[in-house]
Design a protein around this motif. Structure first.
Motif, mmCIF file in Angstrom:
data_model
loop_
_atom_site.group_PDB
_atom_site.id
_atom_site.type_symbol
_atom_site.label_atom_id
_atom_site.label_comp_id
_atom_site.label_asym_id
_atom_site.label_seq_id
_atom_site.Cartn_x
_atom_site.Cartn_y
_atom_site.Cartn_z
ATOM 1 N N ARG A 270 0.801 -1.219 0.000
ATOM 2 C CA ARG A 270 0.000 0.000 0.000
ATOM 3 C C ARG A 270 0.838 1.276 0.000
ATOM 4 O O ARG A 270 0.277 2.373 -0.078
ATOM 5 C CB ARG A 270 -0.927 0.003 1.220
ATOM 6 N N LEU A 271 2.151 1.144 0.094
ATOM 7 C CA LEU A 271 3.006 2.321 0.113
ATOM 8 C C LEU A 271 3.520 2.664 -1.279
ATOM 9 O O LEU A 271 3.695 1.780 -2.123
ATOM 10 C CB LEU A 271 4.203 2.091 1.041
ATOM 11 N N SER A 272 3.806 3.930 -1.494
ATOM 12 C CA SER A 272 4.443 4.366 -2.734
ATOM 13 C C SER A 272 5.935 4.107 -2.648
ATOM 14 O O SER A 272 6.482 3.816 -1.572
ATOM 15 C CB SER A 272 4.205 5.859 -2.943
ATOM 16 N N ALA A 273 6.622 4.239 -3.789
ATOM 17 C CA ALA A 273 8.076 4.062 -3.796
ATOM 18 C C ALA A 273 8.746 5.073 -2.877
ATOM 19 O O ALA A 273 9.720 4.746 -2.179
ATOM 20 C CB ALA A 273 8.611 4.186 -5.218
ATOM 21 N N ALA A 274 8.226 6.302 -2.853
ATOM 22 C CA ALA A 274 8.810 7.331 -1.978
ATOM 23 C C ALA A 274 8.642 6.954 -0.508
ATOM 24 O O ALA A 274 9.562 7.139 0.306
ATOM 25 C CB ALA A 274 8.161 8.681 -2.260
ATOM 26 N N GLU A 275 7.485 6.404 -0.156
ATOM 27 C CA GLU A 275 7.255 6.008 1.237
ATOM 28 C C GLU A 275 8.122 4.806 1.621
ATOM 29 O O GLU A 275 8.630 4.729 2.748
ATOM 30 C CB GLU A 275 5.771 5.688 1.442
ATOM 31 N N ILE A 276 8.297 3.889 0.688
ATOM 32 C CA ILE A 276 9.191 2.748 0.940
ATOM 33 C C ILE A 276 10.614 3.243 1.172
ATOM 34 O O ILE A 276 11.307 2.796 2.096
ATOM 35 C CB ILE A 276 9.138 1.761 -0.243
ATOM 36 N N THR A 277 11.038 4.197 0.350
ATOM 37 C CA THR A 277 12.377 4.770 0.503
ATOM 38 C C THR A 277 12.541 5.402 1.880
ATOM 39 O O THR A 277 13.557 5.197 2.558
ATOM 40 C CB THR A 277 12.628 5.817 -0.599
ATOM 41 N N GLU A 278 11.539 6.169 2.308
ATOM 42 C CA GLU A 278 11.598 6.820 3.621
ATOM 43 C C GLU A 278 11.732 5.788 4.739
ATOM 44 O O GLU A 278 12.500 5.978 5.690
ATOM 45 C CB GLU A 278 10.345 7.669 3.841
ATOM 46 N N ARG A 279 11.005 4.673 4.644
ATOM 47 C CA ARG A 279 11.052 3.662 5.711
ATOM 48 C C ARG A 279 12.408 2.952 5.740
ATOM 49 O O ARG A 279 12.929 2.649 6.810
ATOM 50 C CB ARG A 279 9.934 2.646 5.527
ATOM 51 N N LEU A 280 12.953 2.689 4.577
ATOM 52 C CA LEU A 280 14.271 2.053 4.526
ATOM 53 C C LEU A 280 15.335 2.948 5.153
ATOM 54 O O LEU A 280 16.178 2.486 5.933
ATOM 55 C CB LEU A 280 14.645 1.728 3.073
ATOM 56 N N ILE A 281 15.287 4.229 4.828
ATOM 57 C CA ILE A 281 16.264 5.160 5.390
ATOM 58 C C ILE A 281 16.027 5.347 6.886
ATOM 59 O O ILE A 281 16.977 5.454 7.668
ATOM 60 C CB ILE A 281 16.209 6.505 4.629
ATOM 61 N N ARG A 282 14.773 5.332 7.302
ATOM 62 C CA ARG A 282 14.462 5.411 8.729
ATOM 63 C C ARG A 282 15.049 4.196 9.458
ATOM 64 O O ARG A 282 15.648 4.327 10.540
ATOM 65 C CB ARG A 282 12.948 5.475 8.917
ATOM 66 N N ALA A 283 14.898 3.017 8.879
ATOM 67 C CA ALA A 283 15.435 1.811 9.504
ATOM 68 C C ALA A 283 16.947 1.900 9.651
ATOM 69 O O ALA A 283 17.519 1.477 10.670
ATOM 70 C CB ALA A 283 15.057 0.584 8.689
ATOM 71 N N LYS A 284 17.622 2.477 8.660
ATOM 72 C CA LYS A 284 19.088 2.555 8.689
ATOM 73 C C LYS A 284 19.584 3.449 9.825
ATOM 74 O O LYS A 284 20.741 3.339 10.255
ATOM 75 C CB LYS A 284 19.602 3.095 7.347
ATOM 76 N N GLN A 285 18.729 4.301 10.373
ATOM 77 C CA GLN A 285 19.145 5.165 11.477
ATOM 78 C C GLN A 285 19.459 4.376 12.746
ATOM 79 O O GLN A 285 20.250 4.823 13.577
ATOM 80 C CB GLN A 285 18.052 6.205 11.756
ATOM 81 N N THR A 286 18.835 3.195 12.894
ATOM 82 C CA THR A 286 19.054 2.402 14.108
ATOM 83 C C THR A 286 19.568 0.992 13.828
ATOM 84 O O THR A 286 20.013 0.312 14.755
ATOM 85 C CB THR A 286 17.752 2.288 14.932
ATOM 86 N N VAL A 287 19.503 0.537 12.590
ATOM 87 C CA VAL A 287 19.948 -0.810 12.227
ATOM 88 C C VAL A 287 21.180 -0.684 11.328
ATOM 89 O O VAL A 287 21.116 -0.048 10.277
ATOM 90 C CB VAL A 287 18.827 -1.583 11.500
ATOM 91 N N PRO A 288 22.315 -1.269 11.713
ATOM 92 C CA PRO A 288 23.558 -1.061 10.965
ATOM 93 C C PRO A 288 23.514 -1.482 9.504
ATOM 94 O O PRO A 288 24.107 -0.820 8.650
ATOM 95 C CB PRO A 288 24.581 -1.893 11.742
ATOM 96 N N PHE A 289 22.838 -2.606 9.191
ATOM 97 C CA PHE A 289 22.789 -3.057 7.797
ATOM 98 C C PHE A 289 21.337 -3.244 7.378
ATOM 99 O O PHE A 289 20.593 -4.010 7.986
ATOM 100 C CB PHE A 289 23.538 -4.382 7.601
ATOM 101 N N VAL A 290 20.952 -2.529 6.333
ATOM 102 C CA VAL A 290 19.599 -2.636 5.772
ATOM 103 C C VAL A 290 19.739 -2.899 4.282
ATOM 104 O O VAL A 290 20.451 -2.174 3.583
ATOM 105 C CB VAL A 290 18.773 -1.358 6.009
ATOM 106 N N GLN A 291 19.068 -3.933 3.807
ATOM 107 C CA GLN A 291 19.087 -4.277 2.389
ATOM 108 C C GLN A 291 17.691 -4.201 1.813
ATOM 109 O O GLN A 291 16.734 -4.716 2.400
ATOM 110 C CB GLN A 291 19.629 -5.690 2.172
ATOM 111 N N ALA A 292 17.576 -3.562 0.657
ATOM 112 C CA ALA A 292 16.332 -3.569 -0.123
ATOM 113 C C ALA A 292 16.531 -4.545 -1.274
ATOM 114 O O ALA A 292 17.336 -4.291 -2.177
ATOM 115 C CB ALA A 292 16.024 -2.174 -0.645
ATOM 116 N N SER A 293 15.832 -5.664 -1.227
ATOM 117 C CA SER A 293 15.988 -6.698 -2.247
ATOM 118 C C SER A 293 15.101 -6.395 -3.445
ATOM 119 O O SER A 293 13.913 -6.104 -3.290
ATOM 120 C CB SER A 293 15.630 -8.069 -1.675
#
Length: 426
Positions: free
Chosen positions: A316-339
């Motif tokens: 239900r999210l747009s590409a921009a919203e997905i991008t925001e969540r991935l970058i938000r996750a990287k603030q507290t999680v050392p390694f984040v991968q978007a497959s």
């Protein structure tokens, strides 16, 4: 009755398999051993991959144990049942070597679950379990095999299938305790360089509430179910006491669970997950990192709404919203991968721009991987219908003919199955 639960020494040269080559805990055998022993039977795990045993040494250990039933998997642990090596080279070789050293030989794994007749034509075993195996193995010790649902049996020159794929009652799966010899140094899908302590694998749940076209789960680990939280924490505490500092949750998808996050926050352990970033609210992503998460593999698959529809992502999210969540996750999680998967409709230039935006923010986004149509996945059914005797060969041939570039971690073109399954020395 005595059961030898044998994990062979895996090798993957020439395969389309691009999963991890390291050792992992054979969770399905851990549960099976505990449940068989609780029912009054004997069971021993002989892990040739973990111990780096030659085929000859594996045979000597099985012969010394003298089992009534030997169980072989067709994929290297539950972590890779959805993306196994399509070929049966390793199970074939192990089964041929062990055939005369055991009473009966049983296969478990995705191949027998999806194409049981063909699997038993290729591998000299007496039977193959369809679906999850733990409860079926206990029934094999206590019932005539012709009365056991979820079993394909060799009867003369025929293969007879009883019932369909089985799914375990997660309440019956015990908290596992592992011998020190099976724990490992490997921290699966961890790239932040902060390794401390041993690594281990645990599952909180099985199955997935989504039905993405590329996911081969129709015949095993399909329906979403959770283990009781108390059982998971009991298992986790036992691992921490043995010196484990990193847990990888093998769940097809780790769903947000505040009680689990609270419990992990209270424990001195780090962990990795595979999940969908769109199901995590920003504040829960913060809690995920605070709880000790150091690795997220987030299945994005496509950057466009059209691509995600094709893949049946139900996002239900747009590409921009997905991008925001991935970058938000990287603030507290050392390694984040978007497959990413090659959906066939995304503009390559837009994909590269999106990847670069994430890379600049510290999030790893892989180049889109060609989609392999695993037998048992909706994508296979869409292309060819229900899997038949040549399903695995057909999928590999299609993949090899359609794509000239594969994945970031696959250096050479895979070989056809008939080449990989040639007898040794042929």
């Amino acid at each position: 009755m005595k059961f030898a639960l044998v994990n062979p020494r895996w090798r993957f040269e020439g395969s389309i398999y691009f999963g991890c080559h390291e050792r992992h805990l054979p969770l399905e055998f851990g549960y099976a051993k505990a449940m068989l022993k609780a029912a009054g039977h004997e069971a021993q795990i002989i892990d040739a991959h973990a111990a780096d045993l030659s085929l000859g040494e594996l045979c000597r250990r099985v012969e010394a144990y003298a089992p009534d039933v030997t169980v072989l998997p067709t994929a290297p642990t539950y972590l890779f049942w959805r993306c196994p090596p399509p070929e049966l080279r390793i199970p074939q070789q192990a089964a041929a070597a062990l055939r005369d050293l055991t009473g009966r030989l049983v296969l478990v794994g995705p191949h027998g679950s999806t194409t049981p007749q063909r699997t038993l034509q290729k591998v000299p075993a007496d039977a193959a379990v369809l679906g999850e195996c733990e409860e079926v193995l206990v029934r094999l010790a206590e019932m005539p095999w012709e009365q056991v649902d979820g079993l394909a049996r060799r009867v003369g020159d025929r293969v007879v299938v009883h019932g369909g794929p089985q799914a375990c009652d997660m309440n019956r799966l015990p908290a596992l305790r592992w011998p020190r010899s099976l724990l490992h140094e490997h921290h699966h899908h961890r790239f932040d360089g902060g390794n401390r302590g041993l690594g281990a694998e645990v599952e909180v749940s099985r199955g997935c509430p989504y039905a993405c076209t590329f996911c081969a789960k129709d015949n095993f680990r399909d329906r979403y179910r959770r283990r009781p939280l108390g059982t998971v924490l009991d298992e986790l505490d036992g691992l921490i006491a043995q010196g484990v500092g990193y847990i990888y949750f093998v769940d097809e998808i780790l769903l947000p669970d505040e009680r689990l996050l609270d419990a992990l926050t209270e424990r001195d352990v780090q962990f990795g997950v595979q999940t969908r970033i769109d199901i995590w609210k920003p504040e829960l992503l913060d809690r995920l990192g605070a709880a000790g998460c150091v690795s997220i593999e987030a299945g994005v698959e496509s950057i466009s709404e059209a691509g995600r529809r094709i893949l049946n992502k139900n996002c239900r999210l747009s590409a921009a919203e997905i991008t925001e969540r991935l970058i938000r996750a990287k603030q507290t999680v050392p390694f984040v991968q978007a497959s990413l998967i090659d959906s066939g409709v995304d503009d390559p230039q837009e994909v590269e721009q999106w990847r670069q935006e994430l890379l600049d923010a510290g999030v790893w986004a892989n180049k889109p991987v060609p989609m392999f149509p695993y037998p048992g996945s909706p994508s296979y059914v869409h292309l060819w219908g229900l899997p038949d005797a040549y399903a695995w060969e057909r999928a590999v041939d299609y993949y090899r003919e359609r794509f000239s570039e594969f994945s970031d971690i696959q250096e050479s073109a895979p070989l056809p199955i008939w080449r990989l399954e040639q007898p040794a020395g042929a």
